[in-house]
Motif scaffolding. Structure first.
Motif, short mmCIF file in Angstrom:
data_model
loop_
_atom_site.label_atom_id
_atom_site.label_comp_id
_atom_site.label_asym_id
_atom_site.label_seq_id
_atom_site.Cartn_x
_atom_site.Cartn_y
_atom_site.Cartn_z
N VAL A 154 39.01 -45.91 55.24
CA VAL A 154 40.14 -45.74 54.32
C VAL A 154 40.89 -44.45 54.65
O VAL A 154 42.13 -44.42 54.69
CB VAL A 154 39.66 -45.74 52.85
N SER A 169 35.00 -37.51 48.62
CA SER A 169 35.13 -38.60 47.63
C SER A 169 33.81 -38.85 46.92
O SER A 169 33.79 -39.06 45.69
CB SER A 169 35.62 -39.88 48.31
N TRP A 211 29.26 -46.43 51.81
CA TRP A 211 30.21 -45.36 51.47
C TRP A 211 30.67 -44.63 52.73
O TRP A 211 31.85 -44.31 52.88
CB TRP A 211 29.57 -44.36 50.51
N THR A 246 33.13 -47.19 54.68
CA THR A 246 34.39 -47.47 53.97
C THR A 246 35.20 -46.20 53.74
O THR A 246 36.42 -46.21 53.87
CB THR A 246 34.12 -48.17 52.64
N GLY A 247 34.50 -45.10 53.41
CA GLY A 247 35.23 -43.85 53.17
C GLY A 247 35.96 -43.38 54.41
O GLY A 247 37.13 -42.98 54.35
N ASN A 286 33.69 -48.93 46.59
CA ASN A 286 32.24 -48.77 46.49
C ASN A 286 31.72 -49.17 45.12
O ASN A 286 30.58 -49.64 45.02
CB ASN A 286 31.86 -47.34 46.84
N ILE A 302 38.69 -45.37 47.71
CA ILE A 302 37.31 -45.27 48.22
C ILE A 302 36.31 -45.53 47.10
O ILE A 302 35.35 -46.29 47.26
CB ILE A 302 37.07 -43.90 48.86
N VAL A 313 34.82 -38.61 53.31
CA VAL A 313 33.60 -39.32 52.89
C VAL A 313 32.84 -38.47 51.87
O VAL A 313 32.53 -38.93 50.77
CB VAL A 313 32.71 -39.63 54.11
#
Length: 312
Positions: free
Chosen positions: A44, A90, A37, A40-41, A186, A182, A87
């Motif tokens: 993105v 989200s 997370w 990727t957060g 995940n 996001i 991050v």
């Protein structure tokens, strides 16, 4: 690396919220998924902000004031702390969505959210989580837009101010899109780990903590109240000597209106969250609880449930 350290030190509130995310995510989904997370957060959000400052998508056009960011790490024209904030925003919205869509085991103030993976990875959680992230921005962005009057600083502006306290509607739509992406990534990562990497997806023995089911709403409302507090201070406690005399009346009126508008956004969600938690039919069934404990085993909680059953 030194620039990263100085950037986090210069924005202590971001660092504090990030640490809260790391702790809550680790308790709720373990180390691997927390790392996924985090990476990727951030990526993105970085891509989305880069797209907006260069091409106006997905947040619409806005411009950073780089002369005000000399103490911050800037990557591809985007302040590191700004993308990093997506991050935890989200994740807490994703977790808060699960709070609303799950039953809760309760014993006094000890609340445990009983969320099975089909709910965690559902379209309902995806939509509600993205929506809750957008709701946070309804409170965050109008206040950050006044950053020149508090410790955030005058770091950006919209070339074409919008209708909601100068914030554009495109910006809010972009927050929904980014939150959706996001969370979707995940959710799919969790499902893929379960399907193709069974050795990694052995039952997660997550640590039992009293009241863990309340972490998501407390974190979500904590962020909202932080921004409401800052807005209230601007409306009622700010030193008006720093504002031109002919602009003071407008500044006071607009910031107080912003505080009331943001309060009217947050208050109904707070009431609904409380009602959802305390409603009598919100307790999980024995079958639901047993399935949850098989998926996320917790010897401490199982022992506590056993003690409760003996007393019933």
């Amino acid at each position: 690396m030194l620039e990263l350290f100085y950037s986090l030190l210069y924005r202590p509130y971001v660092t504090l919220f990030l640490l809260a995310f790391l702790a809550m995510s680790w308790l709720e989904q373990g180390t691997l998924r927390t790392g996924i997370w985090l990476i990727t957060g951030y990526l993105v959000a970085l891509a989305a902000e880069w797209g907006s400052i260069n091409y106006g998508f997905p947040f619409g056009y806005y411009t950073y004031h780089y002369e005000q960011l000399e103490h911050d790490l800037v990557i591809l024209g985007v302040p590191f702390f700004d993308s990093l904030s997506f991050v935890f925003l989200s994740y807490v919205s994703f977790s808060f969505a699960q709070f609303f869509l799950s039953p809760h085991w309760r014993s006094g103030f000890n609340v445990q959210r009983v969320t099975l993976s089909p709910v965690r990875n559902s379209r309902a959680v995806l939509f509600v989580g993205a929506f809750f992230m957008m709701v946070l921005d309804w409170v965050i962005d109008p206040a950050t837009h006044l950053g020149k009057h508090w410790f955030l600083g005058d770091i950006y502006h919209y070339p074409d101010p919008g209708w909601h306290f100068d914030v554009t509607l495109a910006n809010y739509g972009g927050w929904f899109i980014v939150g959706w992406i996001i969370i979707f990534i995940n959710q799919r990562a969790d499902a893929l780990l379960a399907k193709y990497v069974p050795s990694i997806h052995k039952p997660l023995k997550l640590r039992y903590v009293v009241g863990k089911g309340l972490f998501a709403p407390l974190f979500w409302f904590g962020i909202a109240l932080f921004m409401l507090g800052m807005t209230a201070w601007l409306g009622w406690g700010y030193d008006l000597e720093q504002i031109a005399p002919d602009e003071r009346a407008t500044f006071i009126a607009e910031t107080r209106k912003l505080f009331l508008a943001s309060t009217f956004i947050i208050a109904p969600i707070a009431v609904l969250a409380w009602v959802h938690m305390v409603r009598y039919d919100g307790q999980p069934s024995p079958e639901h609880l047993a399935a949850w404990l098989r998926e996320y085993p917790s010897p401490e909680l199982e022992a506590r449930l056993g003690m409760q059953r003996k007393s019933e």
